[in-house]
Each structure stands twice: as C-alpha cells, then as structure tokens.
Write a protein that holds these residues in place. Structure first.
Motif, PDB file in Angstrom:
ATOM      1  N   GLY A  44     -11.028  13.947  -4.736  1.00 23.44           N
ATOM      2  CA  GLY A  44     -12.143  13.294  -4.061  1.00 23.44           C
ATOM      3  C   GLY A  44     -13.082  12.572  -5.000  1.00 23.44           C
ATOM      4  N   TRP A  45     -13.018  12.864  -6.310  1.00 25.11           N
ATOM      5  CA  TRP A  45     -13.890  12.175  -7.268  1.00 25.11           C
ATOM      6  C   TRP A  45     -13.406  10.755  -7.524  1.00 25.11           C
ATOM      7  CZ3 TRP A  45     -10.935  10.776 -11.403  1.00 25.11           C
ATOM      8  CH2 TRP A  45      -9.783  11.542 -11.658  1.00 25.11           C
ATOM      9  N   VAL A  46     -12.182  10.421  -7.119  1.00 21.15           N
ATOM     10  CA  VAL A  46     -11.685   9.059  -7.288  1.00 21.15           C
ATOM     11  C   VAL A  46     -11.929   8.247  -6.023  1.00 21.15           C
ATOM     12  CG1 VAL A  46      -9.655   7.636  -7.731  1.00 21.15           C
ATOM     13  CG2 VAL A  46      -9.943   9.794  -8.943  1.00 21.15           C
ATOM     14  N   LEU A  47     -11.375   8.695  -4.905  1.00 23.97           N
ATOM     15  CA  LEU A  47     -11.592   8.055  -3.619  1.00 23.97           C
ATOM     16  C   LEU A  47     -11.929   9.137  -2.604  1.00 23.97           C
ATOM     17  CD1 LEU A  47      -8.667   5.445  -3.400  1.00 23.97           C
ATOM     18  CD2 LEU A  47     -11.090   4.961  -3.677  1.00 23.97           C
ATOM     19  N   PRO A  48     -13.144   9.137  -2.055  1.00 18.76           N
ATOM     20  CA  PRO A  48     -13.496  10.153  -1.065  1.00 18.76           C
ATOM     21  C   PRO A  48     -12.526  10.114   0.106  1.00 18.76           C
ATOM     22  CG  PRO A  48     -15.428   8.917  -1.756  1.00 18.76           C
ATOM     23  CD  PRO A  48     -14.233   8.207  -2.330  1.00 18.76           C
ATOM     24  N   PRO A  49     -12.161  11.258   0.664  1.00 16.40           N
ATOM     25  CA  PRO A  49     -11.248  11.275   1.801  1.00 16.40           C
ATOM     26  C   PRO A  49     -11.791  10.448   2.957  1.00 16.40           C
ATOM     27  CG  PRO A  49     -11.585  13.493   0.920  1.00 16.40           C
ATOM     28  CD  PRO A  49     -12.573  12.603   0.239  1.00 16.40           C
ATOM     29  N   ASP A  50     -10.898   9.727   3.636  1.00 14.80           N
ATOM     30  CA  ASP A  50     -11.287   8.913   4.789  1.00 14.80           C
ATOM     31  C   ASP A  50     -11.379   9.824   6.005  1.00 14.80           C
ATOM     32  OD1 ASP A  50     -11.716   7.076   6.757  1.00 14.80           O
ATOM     33  OD2 ASP A  50      -9.815   5.994   6.507  1.00 14.80           O
ATOM     34  N   GLN A  51     -12.605  10.139   6.409  1.00 14.78           N
ATOM     35  CA  GLN A  51     -12.804  11.063   7.519  1.00 14.78           C
ATOM     36  C   GLN A  51     -12.439  10.427   8.860  1.00 14.78           C
ATOM     37  OE1 GLN A  51     -13.425  14.115   6.814  1.00 14.78           O
ATOM     38  NE2 GLN A  51     -13.942  13.830   4.650  1.00 14.78           N
ATOM     39  N   THR A  52     -12.337   9.093   8.918  1.00 13.49           N
ATOM     40  CA  THR A  52     -12.050   8.420  10.176  1.00 13.49           C
ATOM     41  C   THR A  52     -10.559   8.173  10.381  1.00 13.49           C
ATOM     42  OG1 THR A  52     -12.278   6.219   9.198  1.00 13.49           O
ATOM     43  CG2 THR A  52     -14.277   7.248  10.037  1.00 13.49           C
ATOM     44  N   ASP A  88       2.146  -4.567  -4.695  1.00 10.94           N
ATOM     45  CA  ASP A  88       3.431  -4.942  -4.123  1.00 10.94           C
ATOM     46  C   ASP A  88       3.213  -6.009  -3.070  1.00 10.94           C
ATOM     47  OD1 ASP A  88       2.397  -3.602  -1.925  1.00 10.94           O
ATOM     48  OD2 ASP A  88       3.741  -1.883  -2.074  1.00 10.94           O
ATOM     49  N   ALA A  89       4.211  -6.226  -2.217  1.00 10.96           N
ATOM     50  CA  ALA A  89       4.118  -7.277  -1.206  1.00 10.96           C
ATOM     51  C   ALA A  89       3.000  -7.036  -0.203  1.00 10.96           C
ATOM     52  CB  ALA A  89       5.457  -7.407  -0.477  1.00 10.96           C
ATOM     53  N   GLU A  90       2.603  -5.787  -0.016  1.00 11.25           N
ATOM     54  CA  GLU A  90       1.542  -5.473   0.937  1.00 11.25           C
ATOM     55  C   GLU A  90       0.144  -5.652   0.344  1.00 11.25           C
ATOM     56  OE1 GLU A  90       2.372  -1.985   3.699  1.00 11.25           O
ATOM     57  OE2 GLU A  90       3.773  -1.578   2.053  1.00 11.25           O
ATOM     58  N   GLY A  91       0.026  -5.589  -0.971  1.00 11.89           N
ATOM     59  CA  GLY A  91      -1.277  -5.737  -1.602  1.00 11.89           C
ATOM     60  C   GLY A  91      -1.440  -4.798  -2.776  1.00 11.89           C
ATOM     61  N   ARG A  92      -2.695  -4.452  -3.089  1.00 12.65           N
ATOM     62  CA  ARG A  92      -3.004  -3.577  -4.216  1.00 12.65           C
ATOM     63  C   ARG A  92      -3.415  -2.208  -3.690  1.00 12.65           C
ATOM     64  NH1 ARG A  92      -6.383  -6.725  -6.606  1.00 12.65           N
ATOM     65  NH2 ARG A  92      -4.777  -7.743  -7.856  1.00 12.65           N
ATOM     66  N   TRP A  93      -2.770  -1.174  -4.199  1.00 14.69           N
ATOM     67  CA  TRP A  93      -2.972   0.197  -3.746  1.00 14.69           C
ATOM     68  C   TRP A  93      -3.627   1.039  -4.836  1.00 14.69           C
ATOM     69  CZ3 TRP A  93      -0.686   2.011   1.000  1.00 14.69           C
ATOM     70  CH2 TRP A  93       0.132   1.066   1.645  1.00 14.69           C
ATOM     71  N   GLN A 177      -1.099   5.401  -2.555  1.00 11.14           N
ATOM     72  CA  GLN A 177      -2.002   6.264  -1.822  1.00 11.14           C
ATOM     73  C   GLN A 177      -2.781   5.506  -0.747  1.00 11.14           C
ATOM     74  OE1 GLN A 177      -5.203   8.185  -4.101  1.00 11.14           O
ATOM     75  NE2 GLN A 177      -4.725  10.085  -3.032  1.00 11.14           N
ATOM     76  N   THR A 178      -3.676   4.581  -1.136  1.00 10.98           N
ATOM     77  CA  THR A 178      -4.519   3.857  -0.191  1.00 10.98           C
ATOM     78  C   THR A 178      -4.453   2.371  -0.483  1.00 10.98           C
ATOM     79  OG1 THR A 178      -6.041   5.739  -0.071  1.00 10.98           O
ATOM     80  CG2 THR A 178      -6.859   3.623   0.730  1.00 10.98           C
ATOM     81  N   LEU A 179      -4.284   1.553   0.567  1.00  8.75           N
ATOM     82  CA  LEU A 179      -4.277   0.102   0.400  1.00  8.75           C
ATOM     83  C   LEU A 179      -5.708  -0.355   0.172  1.00  8.75           C
ATOM     84  CD1 LEU A 179      -2.573  -2.480   0.425  1.00  8.75           C
ATOM     85  CD2 LEU A 179      -3.042  -2.672   2.877  1.00  8.75           C
TER      86      LEU A 179
END
Length: 358
Positions: A44-52, A88-93, A177-179
């Motif tokens: 969670g210190w890198v990217l807080p969890p997406d609660q939504t 990748d083809a979808e973007g930066r993750w 992990q996350t787009l």
C-alpha cells in the motif's frame, strides 16, 4: 568532540531498543495454498488499494504477515519488489517483480524468528523504509506471508535483509498490476487526469485536481517553438492537440449533521478522467484560437461542466507554450492560461464535439 560522539551514540543505539522486552508478540502466519505478489493488500505504500474496484477472485487479499509455523518447512523464498513499470499495447502499468530466491534458508529462518524489540521512546530516524512483502513457500507450493522482526523504532531488523542477500536468485518475473496510463493517453500525450485552469488568480469551481496534460516538450531532437506570452493573441496557429476529460458528478447526499458550514467562495476540486485524445483540423484550430484571442467575459454562470477539452495550439508542427480549456457543457466557456474566460460560440462548440467524440 566528546559530546558530539556521545550524542551520535545515543541517536544510533536509541533506535535499537531492548530485545524482546514489552514488544507485542506477532501471531503465527496462516498457511495458504500459494503465494501471490499481486494480492491487493500488499504494498500500500506504493499504490493505495482501490476501494472502489471490483474484487478479483484470482487475487484475494494476502493473510496478515506472521511468524513461521513450527510445522511449516519452506524450500524457497519469494520477495515482491513493487516498483516495476511495464509498457505494452494497452499502455503503461505499475507492476510487481516476483524474485524467487533459493539456497540454505537456515540463516533466513533464524532472522525471521528474532523477536520484535520493545517500542523505543527516544529519538528515531525519520526516513521512510520500503519493505517488500516476503513469502516463504514449501515443497508442495503452500506459502506464508512472512513477518519482518522490527526494532524499537518500528524499522526492520537487518538480519532478514542480510539473509536474503545470501540467497541465489533462481528467477525474476515482472507482473502487471494497475493500468496507470492508457495507450490512447500516451500516444496523444495526454495525462490520465485533468488539470485545473485559472481564471486570473482564482481557481475555477469546475476544475480537476491533478495535472491534465503532460509536458508539451517535443520529442528529443525536435526544436521547440518560441515561447508565446499568455497575454498575446495566438496568431498563425495551424494545428491543435486535444485531450478530452469527463468529470465525475458531485455527490448529492446531504451533508452529515454537524458538518462544517461551507465557506463562501470556497473551491471544490474535482478530477477529470481521460476519455480520448487527438488533433483538430486546421480550420477548427484557428476558430478556437480566434475565440481565445477575443475579449474575456466574467463567469456569470453557476453550472458545473462534466466534459472538458484541454487544447494545446501548435505552429509548424511544434506545440506553443499555451493551453486552452473548453467546457463542452456547463457554462460553455473557453479558458486561456492566465487571461480569464471567453464565451464559446455554439457553432465552435458543436465543431469541437463533432471532432472529439466520434
């Protein structure tokens, strides 16, 4: 010199605390069917969890970090390094690199078995410690989320890191992990969230809270056009880059009882999410530039726009150092950096909608 030496000694030894002491004991770790560096509650210190977000059944939360159970015999360790970036083809993750470590685990198990030190009430260093999650895995693939023993200052004891450094890296796998940035935003040089324009020195109510367009510096090796003062009329424009953002509606729930009274004139920051990006044709770009060069008008409308365009004019294929923001609904105004708002004529607005929503 003697006093200085004593002071440093106190600061350094004060963080260690007394081994054991009144430190709170750590629970025994729960054994699960396998390790998962993408568990949403890790790091969670890198990217807080997406609660939504919708829970992913393939990646449930990891159990709380704990001590190695007496009946659990690990054969390898997996460290989850959380600062990877993947494109990748979808973007930066954002990503996680799962580093599998093998070798003699005896020193690591001994380091993990150390007790936490009692809390230290003296001086502690204020640096932020980044602690990668650590899984231990047995011969049949079962795993535990391992607890790092801590000092009296809440920092990890060095023994675990030293033991991990003595192991051999068998493999290293980077996982998405996350787009963070969609491919369309990267290709159109738009940020994923919309920035707030300024009307003079007043932040507009219908603005976003984070930068909405990236640095407009051309690609390396391409000369940049001369800076155009924001109070100068934009002439000779032959192109315009656009980024479209949708702003989430404000909550309609009434304020809770006892909530603070709203301050008159207070600004509510709102975030616009990237929808699409591209370039306008030359004729439409010049129409927008003409509007931007017209006399500013006061903002007399209280309507809040839900769709915006961030527009960057260009000349000779080079971005100019100015930005316009057009409301496609709401008060239907065009904002220009540092020089107020202009009424956006209906025919120009219709052209913008036609070219940016197809």
């Amino acid at each position: 010199m003697l006093l200085g030496a004593v002071t440093v000694s106190v600061l350094l030894t004060g963080c260690a605390g007394a081994p054991g002491g009144n430190a709170q004991a750590t629970e025994i770790a729960t054994i699960v069917d396998g390790y998962d560096c993408l568990a949403p509650n890790l790091g969670g210190w890198v990217l807080p969890p997406d609660q939504t977000g919708t829970p992913d059944p393939e990646h449930p939360d990891a159990p709380a970090a704990g001590r190695v159970p007496a009946d659990f015999t690990p054969t390898l360790a997996v460290r989850c390094d959380l600062m990877a970036s993947i494109e990748d083809a979808e973007g930066r993750w954002s990503g996680v690199t799962a580093v599998t470590l093998t070798g003699d685990l005896t020193p690591l198990l001994a380091a993990l078995a150390e007790p936490n030190d009692a809390p230290w009430l003296g001086p502690c260093t204020a640096d932020m410690e980044l602690v990668p999650p650590l899984w231990l895995v047995d011969a049949i693939g079962r795993a535990i989320n391992a607890h790092y023993p801590s000092t009296g200052c809440g920092k990890t004891k060095p023994g675990v890191r030293d033991a991990l450094a003595g192991l051999t890296v068998r493999e290293s796998t980077t996982l998405k992990q996350t787009l963070v940035e969609p491919r369309a935003a990267i290709d159109s040089r738009c940020a994923t969230e919309w920035t707030a324009p300024f009307d003079g020195e007043t932040l507009l109510q219908s603005t976003g809270s984070l930068p909405g367009i990236e640095d407009v510096t051309p690609a390396p090796g391409t000369p940049r056009a001369a800076t155009v003062p924001t109070d100068a009329a934009p002439t000779e424009i032959d192109g315009m880059r656009w980024c479209r953002y949708a702003v989430e509606a404000l909550p309609t729930d009434p304020p809770e009882s006892g909530a603070a009274t709203a301050i008159p004139g207070a600004i509510t920051l709102r975030t616009g999410r990237f929808v699409a990006g591209g370039t306008l044709d030359t004729a439409t770009a010049r129409l927008v530039a003409d509007v931007a060069a017209s006399e500013p008008v006061p903002r007399s409308c209280d309507a809040t726009a839900a769709m915006f365009l961030v527009l960057v004019p260009s000349q000779g294929g080079q971005d100019l150092d100015m930005t316009f923001t057009a409301e496609l609904d709401g008060c239907e105004l065009l904002y220009r950096d540092g020089s107020g708002s202009r009424a956006l004529p209906a025919d120009v607005r219709d052209l913008l909608i036609a070219q940016t929503t197809s």
